[in-house]
Design a protein around this motif. Sequence first.
Motif, PDB file in Angstrom:
ATOM      1  N   ARG A   1       3.327 -10.831   8.627  1.00 46.17           N
ATOM      2  CA  ARG A   1       4.317  -9.728   8.805  1.00 46.17           C
ATOM      3  C   ARG A   1       3.804  -8.017   8.026  1.00 46.17           C
ATOM      4  N   SER A   2       4.304  -7.060   8.628  1.00 47.04           N
ATOM      5  CA  SER A   2       4.348  -6.256   7.862  1.00 47.04           C
ATOM      6  C   SER A   2       5.468  -5.327   8.417  1.00 47.04           C
ATOM      7  N   ARG A   3       5.555  -4.470   7.241  1.00 45.04           N
ATOM      8  CA  ARG A   3       6.674  -3.270   7.552  1.00 45.04           C
ATOM      9  C   ARG A   3       6.069  -1.696   6.942  1.00 45.04           C
ATOM     10  N   VAL A   4       5.740  -0.550   7.449  1.00 48.70           N
ATOM     11  CA  VAL A   4       6.375   0.551   6.904  1.00 48.70           C
ATOM     12  C   VAL A   4       7.453   1.443   7.102  1.00 48.70           C
ATOM     13  N   GLU A   5       7.476   1.784   5.431  1.00 46.44           N
ATOM     14  CA  GLU A   5       8.286   2.293   5.602  1.00 46.44           C
ATOM     15  C   GLU A   5       8.574   4.070   4.936  1.00 46.44           C
ATOM     16  N   ARG A   6       9.295   4.290   5.200  1.00 45.73           N
ATOM     17  CA  ARG A   6       8.704   6.659   4.218  1.00 45.73           C
ATOM     18  C   ARG A   6       9.367   6.645   3.445  1.00 45.73           C
ATOM     19  N   ARG A   7       9.607   6.890   1.942  1.00 43.87           N
ATOM     20  CA  ARG A   7      10.129   7.656   0.931  1.00 43.87           C
ATOM     21  C   ARG A   7      10.377   8.789   0.769  1.00 43.87           C
ATOM     22  N   PRO A   8      10.521   8.602  -0.123  1.00 50.77           N
ATOM     23  CA  PRO A   8      10.890  10.013  -0.819  1.00 50.77           C
ATOM     24  C   PRO A   8       9.558  10.987  -1.170  1.00 50.77           C
ATOM     25  N   ARG A   9       9.508  12.220  -1.263  1.00 42.75           N
ATOM     26  CA  ARG A   9       8.037  12.694  -1.716  1.00 42.75           C
ATOM     27  C   ARG A   9       6.785  12.277  -0.437  1.00 42.75           C
ATOM     28  N   GLU A  10       6.955  12.073   0.879  1.00 44.63           N
ATOM     29  CA  GLU A  10       5.995  12.079   1.617  1.00 44.63           C
ATOM     30  C   GLU A  10       5.225  10.599   1.190  1.00 44.63           C
TER      31      GLU A  10
ATOM     32  N   LEU B   1       0.669  -1.195  -0.325  1.00 42.93           N
ATOM     33  CA  LEU B   1       0.334  -0.204   0.091  1.00 42.93           C
ATOM     34  C   LEU B   1       1.011   1.484   0.624  1.00 42.93           C
ATOM     35  N   GLN B   2       0.838   2.076  -0.861  1.00 44.24           N
ATOM     36  CA  GLN B   2       1.543   3.802  -0.749  1.00 44.24           C
ATOM     37  C   GLN B   2       0.872   4.613  -0.586  1.00 44.24           C
ATOM     38  N   VAL B   3       1.201   5.575   0.092  1.00 37.78           N
ATOM     39  CA  VAL B   3       0.308   7.207   0.274  1.00 37.78           C
ATOM     40  C   VAL B   3       0.617   7.528   0.577  1.00 37.78           C
ATOM     41  N   GLN B   4       0.576   8.806  -0.339  1.00 34.37           N
ATOM     42  CA  GLN B   4       0.963  10.142  -0.050  1.00 34.37           C
ATOM     43  C   GLN B   4       0.908  10.836   1.305  1.00 34.37           C
ATOM     44  N   SER B   5       1.553  11.044   2.300  1.00 32.52           N
ATOM     45  CA  SER B   5       1.192  11.965   3.283  1.00 32.52           C
ATOM     46  C   SER B   5       1.860  11.999   4.701  1.00 32.52           C
ATOM     47  N   ASP B   6       2.450  13.288   4.720  1.00 31.38           N
ATOM     48  CA  ASP B   6       2.899  13.430   6.064  1.00 31.38           C
ATOM     49  C   ASP B   6       2.223  12.291   7.611  1.00 31.38           C
ATOM     50  N   ALA B   7       1.217  12.419   7.316  1.00 32.78           N
ATOM     51  CA  ALA B   7       0.589  12.123   8.429  1.00 32.78           C
ATOM     52  C   ALA B   7       0.056  11.182   8.624  1.00 32.78           C
ATOM     53  N   PRO B   8       0.020   9.777   9.543  1.00 31.96           N
ATOM     54  CA  PRO B   8       0.270   8.173   9.676  1.00 31.96           C
ATOM     55  C   PRO B   8      -1.809   7.618   9.492  1.00 31.96           C
ATOM     56  N   GLU B   9      -2.321   8.578   9.896  1.00 28.67           N
ATOM     57  CA  GLU B   9      -3.805   8.282  10.250  1.00 28.67           C
ATOM     58  C   GLU B   9      -4.049   7.637   8.903  1.00 28.67           C
ATOM     59  N   GLN B  10      -4.118   7.860   7.609  1.00 33.97           N
ATOM     60  CA  GLN B  10      -4.671   7.605   6.626  1.00 33.97           C
ATOM     61  C   GLN B  10      -3.737   6.540   5.802  1.00 33.97           C
ATOM     62  N   ALA B  11      -2.523   5.970   6.008  1.00 35.46           N
ATOM     63  CA  ALA B  11      -2.304   4.876   5.706  1.00 35.46           C
ATOM     64  C   ALA B  11      -2.384   4.087   6.583  1.00 35.46           C
ATOM     65  N   THR B  12      -2.851   4.277   7.909  1.00 35.40           N
ATOM     66  CA  THR B  12      -3.296   3.182   9.390  1.00 35.40           C
ATOM     67  C   THR B  12      -4.741   3.004   8.605  1.00 35.40           C
ATOM     68  N   ALA B  13      -5.874   3.595   8.786  1.00 36.62           N
ATOM     69  CA  ALA B  13      -7.029   3.055   8.360  1.00 36.62           C
ATOM     70  C   ALA B  13      -6.848   2.514   7.000  1.00 36.62           C
ATOM     71  N   LEU B  14      -6.646   2.600   5.772  1.00 32.75           N
ATOM     72  CA  LEU B  14      -6.511   2.081   5.544  1.00 32.75           C
ATOM     73  C   LEU B  14      -5.853   0.813   5.104  1.00 32.75           C
ATOM     74  N   ALA B  15      -4.709   0.938   5.859  1.00 30.45           N
ATOM     75  CA  ALA B  15      -4.089  -1.090   6.250  1.00 30.45           C
ATOM     76  C   ALA B  15      -4.940  -1.474   6.916  1.00 30.45           C
ATOM     77  N   ALA B  16      -5.932  -0.698   7.765  1.00 26.85           N
ATOM     78  CA  ALA B  16      -6.405  -1.664   8.959  1.00 26.85           C
ATOM     79  C   ALA B  16      -8.088  -2.345   8.325  1.00 26.85           C
ATOM     80  N   ALA B  17      -8.598  -1.490   6.676  1.00 27.79           N
ATOM     81  CA  ALA B  17      -9.448  -1.719   5.851  1.00 27.79           C
ATOM     82  C   ALA B  17      -8.970  -2.568   4.680  1.00 27.79           C
ATOM     83  N   ILE B  18      -7.850  -2.884   4.442  1.00 30.08           N
ATOM     84  CA  ILE B  18      -7.630  -4.282   3.877  1.00 30.08           C
ATOM     85  C   ILE B  18      -7.527  -4.858   4.652  1.00 30.08           C
TER      86      ILE B  18
END
Length: 143
Positions: free
Chosen positions: A105-114, A65-82
């Motif tokens: 398992r899961s892994r979270v990674e920050r990449r360039p461009r938020e 899952l790739q999300v463009q955001s500086d806040a983790p809330e959107q990614a967390t909500a999408l991950a839970a829904a998936i």
Amino acid sequence: MESAFRSALMAWLRSDTTLGPQLNAILEDGPAAAPPPQLAIVASAAGEWGAKGAGGRQVRVALELQVQSDAPEQATALAAAIETRIATMAPAQDGFRIVVTRFLRSRVERRPREIRAILFEYQFSLLATPPSNAATPATGDPT
């Protein structure tokens, strides 16, 4: 069986009326050219598995899952829904039955461009079943 499973999994994820509209792409092979948020299978592998008298496969799938955001809330909500959607996939499918769905398992990674990338790894144990479009043998008196 692995290919049929991958297609069924992606179709199941795409059909979610809540999840689908939140993602720009849900793809069997990724990454997509679409901008985030997007979900794609980034790797899979299958091995022999079965039970007495029933052939099958053990399939490992990595979804990203790739999300463009500086806040983790959107990614967390999408991950839970998936995760919820994968857990509720019907066992009976065309040509196979899902016997075990196992989150590895899961892994979270920050990449360039938020970009936040969340990798989910699952293992599915599948048993082969006759496809729903398979011809059934004729029974009874041929006359």
